[in-house]
Design a protein around this motif. Sequence first.
Motif, PDB file in Angstrom:
ATOM      1  N   MET A 113       0.563  -1.151  -0.090  1.00  0.00           N
ATOM      2  CA  MET A 113      -0.065   0.016  -0.067  1.00  0.00           C
ATOM      3  C   MET A 113       1.091   1.227  -0.040  1.00  0.00           C
ATOM      4  SD  MET A 113      -3.036  -0.873   2.705  1.00  0.00           S
ATOM      5  CE  MET A 113      -4.239  -2.208   2.298  1.00  0.00           C
ATOM      6  N   ARG A 114       0.221   2.341  -0.745  1.00  0.00           N
ATOM      7  CA  ARG A 114       0.959   3.681  -0.683  1.00  0.00           C
ATOM      8  C   ARG A 114       0.027   4.714   0.192  1.00  0.00           C
ATOM      9  NH1 ARG A 114       1.823   3.081  -6.693  1.00  0.00           N
ATOM     10  NH2 ARG A 114       0.407   4.518  -6.890  1.00  0.00           N
ATOM     11  N   ASP A 115       0.258   5.752   0.293  1.00  0.00           N
ATOM     12  CA  ASP A 115      -0.725   6.847   0.563  1.00  0.00           C
ATOM     13  C   ASP A 115      -1.479   6.955  -0.264  1.00  0.00           C
ATOM     14  OD1 ASP A 115       0.715   6.987   3.316  1.00  0.00           O
ATOM     15  OD2 ASP A 115       2.208   8.417   2.330  1.00  0.00           O
ATOM     16  N   PRO A 116      -2.849   7.423   0.061  1.00  0.00           N
ATOM     17  CA  PRO A 116      -3.311   7.110   1.514  1.00  0.00           C
ATOM     18  C   PRO A 116      -3.709   5.981   2.172  1.00  0.00           C
ATOM     19  CG  PRO A 116      -5.090   7.673  -0.013  1.00  0.00           C
ATOM     20  CD  PRO A 116      -3.886   7.388  -0.786  1.00  0.00           C
ATOM     21  N   CYS A 117      -3.803   4.884   1.592  1.00  0.00           N
ATOM     22  CA  CYS A 117      -3.979   3.644   2.165  1.00  0.00           C
ATOM     23  C   CYS A 117      -3.045   3.372   3.479  1.00  0.00           C
ATOM     24  CB  CYS A 117      -4.262   2.700   1.325  1.00  0.00           C
ATOM     25  SG  CYS A 117      -5.450   2.652  -0.029  1.00  0.00           S
TER      26      CYS A 117
ATOM     27  N   GLY B 126      -7.789  -1.467   0.908  1.00  0.00           N
ATOM     28  CA  GLY B 126      -7.632  -0.412  -0.196  1.00  0.00           C
ATOM     29  C   GLY B 126      -8.564  -0.568  -1.387  1.00  0.00           C
ATOM     30  N   GLY B 127      -9.274  -1.081  -1.451  1.00  0.00           N
ATOM     31  CA  GLY B 127     -10.463  -1.449  -2.370  1.00  0.00           C
ATOM     32  C   GLY B 127     -10.063  -2.353  -3.184  1.00  0.00           C
ATOM     33  N   CYS B 128     -10.476  -2.135  -4.684  1.00  0.00           N
ATOM     34  CA  CYS B 128     -10.544  -3.358  -5.562  1.00  0.00           C
ATOM     35  C   CYS B 128      -9.244  -2.932  -6.721  1.00  0.00           C
ATOM     36  CB  CYS B 128     -11.478  -3.355  -6.534  1.00  0.00           C
ATOM     37  SG  CYS B 128     -11.425  -4.443  -7.979  1.00  0.00           S
ATOM     38  N   ARG B 129      -8.112  -4.046  -6.809  1.00  0.00           N
ATOM     39  CA  ARG B 129      -6.943  -4.049  -7.475  1.00  0.00           C
ATOM     40  C   ARG B 129      -7.253  -3.627  -8.745  1.00  0.00           C
ATOM     41  NH1 ARG B 129      -4.905  -1.207  -5.682  1.00  0.00           N
ATOM     42  NH2 ARG B 129      -6.650  -0.963  -4.081  1.00  0.00           N
ATOM     43  N   CYS B 130      -8.264  -4.515  -9.335  1.00  0.00           N
ATOM     44  CA  CYS B 130      -8.714  -4.460 -10.827  1.00  0.00           C
ATOM     45  C   CYS B 130      -9.382  -3.191 -11.363  1.00  0.00           C
ATOM     46  CB  CYS B 130      -9.700  -5.695 -10.999  1.00  0.00           C
ATOM     47  SG  CYS B 130      -9.185  -7.241 -10.836  1.00  0.00           S
TER      48      CYS B 130
ATOM     49  N   SER C 286      -1.501  -0.860  -8.121  1.00  0.00           N
ATOM     50  CA  SER C 286      -1.213  -0.684  -6.523  1.00  0.00           C
ATOM     51  C   SER C 286      -1.831   0.689  -6.059  1.00  0.00           C
ATOM     52  CB  SER C 286       0.241  -0.848  -6.162  1.00  0.00           C
ATOM     53  OG  SER C 286       0.954  -0.196  -6.804  1.00  0.00           O
ATOM     54  N   ALA C 287      -2.516   1.240  -6.759  1.00  0.00           N
ATOM     55  CA  ALA C 287      -3.140   2.464  -6.542  1.00  0.00           C
ATOM     56  C   ALA C 287      -4.222   2.331  -5.502  1.00  0.00           C
ATOM     57  CB  ALA C 287      -3.531   3.390  -7.924  1.00  0.00           C
ATOM     58  N   THR C 288      -4.387   3.397  -4.641  1.00  0.00           N
ATOM     59  CA  THR C 288      -5.865   3.281  -3.986  1.00  0.00           C
ATOM     60  C   THR C 288      -6.903   3.268  -5.044  1.00  0.00           C
ATOM     61  OG1 THR C 288      -5.023   4.537  -2.276  1.00  0.00           O
ATOM     62  CG2 THR C 288      -7.189   4.809  -2.649  1.00  0.00           C
TER      63      THR C 288
ATOM     64  N   VAL D  31     -12.211   4.903  -6.473  1.00  0.00           N
ATOM     65  CA  VAL D  31     -13.714   5.068  -5.810  1.00  0.00           C
ATOM     66  C   VAL D  31     -13.576   5.783  -4.639  1.00  0.00           C
ATOM     67  CG1 VAL D  31     -15.548   3.774  -4.693  1.00  0.00           C
ATOM     68  CG2 VAL D  31     -15.027   3.384  -6.987  1.00  0.00           C
ATOM     69  N   CYS D  32     -12.603   5.677  -3.941  1.00  0.00           N
ATOM     70  CA  CYS D  32     -12.218   6.133  -2.436  1.00  0.00           C
ATOM     71  C   CYS D  32     -12.323   7.676  -2.606  1.00  0.00           C
ATOM     72  CB  CYS D  32     -11.156   5.573  -1.889  1.00  0.00           C
ATOM     73  SG  CYS D  32     -11.116   6.038  -0.225  1.00  0.00           S
ATOM     74  N   SER D  33     -13.295   8.402  -1.684  1.00  0.00           N
ATOM     75  CA  SER D  33     -13.125   9.784  -1.658  1.00  0.00           C
ATOM     76  C   SER D  33     -11.792  10.273  -1.130  1.00  0.00           C
ATOM     77  CB  SER D  33     -14.248  10.104  -0.738  1.00  0.00           C
ATOM     78  OG  SER D  33     -14.051   9.480   0.625  1.00  0.00           O
ATOM     79  N   ARG D  34     -10.876   9.417  -0.428  1.00  0.00           N
ATOM     80  CA  ARG D  34      -9.442   9.748  -0.080  1.00  0.00           C
ATOM     81  C   ARG D  34      -8.472   9.618  -1.152  1.00  0.00           C
ATOM     82  NH1 ARG D  34      -9.777   7.081   6.067  1.00  0.00           N
ATOM     83  NH2 ARG D  34     -11.846   8.189   6.572  1.00  0.00           N
ATOM     84  N   SER D  35      -8.748   8.912  -2.515  1.00  0.00           N
ATOM     85  CA  SER D  35      -8.045   8.694  -3.282  1.00  0.00           C
ATOM     86  C   SER D  35      -7.563  10.113  -3.987  1.00  0.00           C
ATOM     87  CB  SER D  35      -8.456   7.650  -4.404  1.00  0.00           C
ATOM     88  OG  SER D  35      -7.915   7.807  -5.602  1.00  0.00           O
ATOM     89  N   PRO D  36      -6.295  10.123  -4.573  1.00  0.00           N
ATOM     90  CA  PRO D  36      -6.011  11.419  -5.278  1.00  0.00           C
ATOM     91  C   PRO D  36      -6.708  11.161  -6.798  1.00  0.00           C
ATOM     92  CG  PRO D  36      -4.113   9.874  -4.954  1.00  0.00           C
ATOM     93  CD  PRO D  36      -5.107   9.430  -4.045  1.00  0.00           C
ATOM     94  N   ASP D  37      -7.055  10.063  -7.238  1.00  0.00           N
ATOM     95  CA  ASP D  37      -7.774   9.842  -8.574  1.00  0.00           C
ATOM     96  C   ASP D  37      -9.386   9.814  -8.301  1.00  0.00           C
ATOM     97  OD1 ASP D  37      -5.030   9.380  -9.693  1.00  0.00           O
ATOM     98  OD2 ASP D  37      -5.243   7.559  -8.633  1.00  0.00           O
TER      99      ASP D  37
END
Length: 368
Positions: free
Chosen positions: A296-300, A311-315, A325-327, A330-336
Motif C-alpha cells: 500500500m501507498r498513501d493514503p491507504c 484499499g479497495g479493488c485492485r482490478c 497498487s493505486a488506491t 472510488v475512494c473519496s480519499r484517493s488522489p484519483d
Amino acid sequence: MDVTVEPPLGMLAELTHRCPLHCPYCSNPVELAAKRDELTTAQWLEVIEAARDLGVLQVHLSGGEPLLRPDLPELVARASELGCYVNLVTSGLGLTESRLADLAERGLAHVQLSVQGADAARADRIAGAKAHARKVDTAAVVRAVGLPLSVNVVLHRANHDQVEELIDLAERMGADRLELANTQYYGWALRNRTALMPTPEQLAAAEPVVRAAIERLRGRMEIVYVVADYYERYPKPCMYGWGARQLTVAPNGDVLPCPAASVITTLDVENVKRRPLGEIWYESASFNAFRGEDWMRDPCRTCDRRALDFGGCRCQAFMLTGDASATDPVCSRSPDRSVVDGILAGEAETVASAGVPDFVMRAPTVTR
Ligand code: SF4
Ligand code: FES
C-alpha cells in the motif's frame, strides 16, 4: 509486516466460457477462452483434488454455463466425495429435473440461478435470448429436487426500476437467498458502462424498497444488496483482500486471485498446467502481489480504514489509473477520485445529449 497466508476457503471453477446468454453486463473477459483451450476432465479432476488438499471447502462450478460441460456430473461427484460444499452457478438453461436430480444424487448442495429482469420481455431483452420462462421453470425444478436456491440479479439502468418486482419474483420462485448486485464494470460490462450506469435517482428509489424487503423477509429469504460503488464514498472490500479467501481457475487453467484479475496486464498469471496449485496459492508473485499491507501507498498505507476495505479493488485501480497498487479511485480519499467523478459526469452528459445507447450484447458464444 509479515503476512500469514491462510489456506483458501473457496474455489471458483470456471469450467467454460461458452454461454447461451449474451448479457451486456458480463464481467468475463472480453477475450473468452475457446473450447479447445478448456481443461480436460482429467485436468479438472486434478484441480479439484489439489484444491481440496490445499484446504478448499467450497467449490463453485461456474462459467459461462457449466451445464455445457458433459463431465459436470463427474466433477460434482469428485468435489463432493472429497468433502466440499458444491455450488452450481447457472443460467438454468438445460437444467431438467432428471439432470438436477442426478447432480443432487452425486452431491450437489446448492444452485445459484441468474435472473435478468422481472418479466420475460425485459429479461429476454437483457439476456439476448428467450430465457426467462425457462428460468422460472428451473427454479421450480430446484425446489422439486429439494436443493437450496439463490437467485442472482445484476442491477443496472435497464432493470433498476424493477427492484420491487424482482424481490417478488424471487419470493415466488422460492429462493432462500436473493443477491441484488449493482453492475461491476469489468470485462465486457465496461463496454456498456454508459448504458448500464444507474442514475442517482434510481439508486435512491431502490434503497428503501430493499431495506423494507430485508425486514419483511427476514428469516424466510435473505437479501444481499451490493451497492453501485462508483457512487459510494469508500470502496468495497474486494475479495475480502487479495489472495485471502478464494481463488479462481479460468477455463484454460489460469489461476487468478480474483475472477476479473486478467484485466491487470502487468500481473504474471500462473496456470495449473505449469505449476502446482499449492505453490501458486502460497508462493506465486501474482497471489502475493497485494497481500497484506506492505504494497500500500498513501493514503491507504496510514488510513484508519485499511483493515476494513484493504484499499479497495485492485482490478478497478488498474483499469482506472493504469496502476494496480493505486488506491481504488472510488475512494473519496484517493488522489484519483476525480477520475470516477469525471466518468459519472461524462456518462450523464452522454445520455443527456444523445440518449441511452443500445447495449453491445456479449459476443456470440465461443465454440471453436
Ligand atoms: Fe480504504 Fe485506502 Fe480509501 Fe483508506 S484511503 S478508505 S484504505 S481505499
Ligand atoms: Fe479483482 Fe476487485 S475485481 S480485485
